[in-house]
Design an enzyme around this catalytic site. Structure first.
Site, mmCIF file in Angstrom:
data_model
loop_
_atom_site.group_PDB
_atom_site.id
_atom_site.type_symbol
_atom_site.label_atom_id
_atom_site.label_comp_id
_atom_site.label_asym_id
_atom_site.label_seq_id
_atom_site.Cartn_x
_atom_site.Cartn_y
_atom_site.Cartn_z
ATOM 1 C CB ILE A 80 -0.718 0.010 1.353
ATOM 2 C CG1 ILE A 80 -1.501 -1.353 0.785
ATOM 3 C CG2 ILE A 80 -1.450 1.398 1.357
ATOM 4 C CD1 ILE A 80 -3.289 -1.215 2.157
ATOM 5 C CE1 TYR A 102 0.101 -5.530 12.080
ATOM 6 C CE2 TYR A 102 -2.477 -5.634 12.643
ATOM 7 C CZ TYR A 102 -1.934 -5.271 11.764
ATOM 8 O OH TYR A 102 -1.509 -4.298 10.322
ATOM 9 C CB THR A 116 -0.148 -5.499 2.548
ATOM 10 O OG1 THR A 116 -0.498 -5.962 3.385
ATOM 11 C CG2 THR A 116 -0.417 -5.172 1.328
#
Length: 272
Positions: free
Chosen positions: A23, A175, A203
């Site tokens: 991105i 995360y 990704t």
């Protein structure tokens, strides 16, 4: 507002972190194609230069619009050096895109600065960078920060008594905590900022969400849109792709914002 309605961006200067792949790379490409000067950040100078060369060769970007910069976000001293370099060379910065991110590793991992690695790379490094770039972002009205966050912030909580997750570690929880912190930080009043979940994209982070996703270029369009001065934003707003929605309730609590700032200042070594 459709892509066709977005304005050209000549004269705008944007720093995109984590701009060598995914991105970030696509955001840098889209901004440069519209005329912006893009500070293209990579972990190393070689990676940043290679990404710039790739955009020049494959997308026909004018080399004068791309300025490779480097800092390894696992080392906070490199983040500070990057900020000092940007302020010296670009005293006016229109947009900072806080995009760099990693998936938390399977095993609990601590940086040389003493922080859980995902919390540092995904949040603390961006916190420090944003604070140090505040003079450049506020030198003229209209400067803004776009945090590339995640819908997983809704599943998270910040372990105030153990933010490094040393006592109980889960890669998904680590995360998610980093993404909640980044989303909370957007509501800090010092610099106008928003957060955006760009969708599930193909990704390196995709395994945290699903088995398939849209292209990084499609995800980047939602980031690029928020960099446009023609798109009005409200400080602390959260977007799920192109739609403004409410973030997790804790993300806009004044008490949580202040508490997170105190914690972040402590962990990055800043004094009040």
């Amino acid at each position: 507002m459709s892509d066709q309605d977005l304005s050209p961006l000549p004269g705008r200067t944007v720093l995109v972190t984590g701009a060598t792949t995914g991105i970030g790379l696509e955001t840098a490409r889209q901004l440069a194609e519209r005329g912006a000067t893009v500070l293209l950040h990579g972990r190393t100078a070689e990676e940043a230069r290679a990404a710039a060369d790739r955009l020049i060769a494959t997308a026909g970007i004018d080399a004068a619009r791309l300025h490779p910069v480097a800092a390894d976000f696992t080392h906070l001293d490199e983040v500070e050096s990057l900020a000092n370099q940007v302020v010296a060379q670009h005293p006016h910065l229109d947009v900072l895109v806080n995009n760099a991110g990693i998936a938390a590793p399977e095993r609990h991992t601590v940086t040389t600065d003493g922080n859980e690695i995902a919390f540092q790379v995904n949040f603390l490094a961006h916190y420090l960078l944003t604070c140090l770039l505040e003079p450049a972002l506020t030198s003229d009205p209209g400067g803004r920060v776009v945090n590339v966050s995640s819908s997983l912030h809704r599943t998270a909580n910040i372990q105030w008594n153990d933010p490094q997750r040393a006592r109980r570690y889960s890669r998904l929880a680590a995360y998610a905590q980093s993404q909640l912190a980044l989303t909370v930080f957007a509501a800090d009043p010092r610099v106008t900022a928003v957060s955006v979940h760009p969708g599930v994209c193909a990704t390196a982070l995709m395994p945290l969400y699903a088995h398939e996703g849209v292209t990084p270029a499609e995800g980047a369009t939602h980031v690029t849109r928020l960099c446009d001065p023609a798109v009005e934003i409200v400080n602390g707003a959260y977007y799920d792709r192109a739609v403004r929605v409410a973030p997790a309730p804790v993300a806009s609590e004044d008490r949580t914002i202040k508490r997170l700032n105190r914690l972040a200042d402590l962990l990055v070594g800043r004094t009040a």
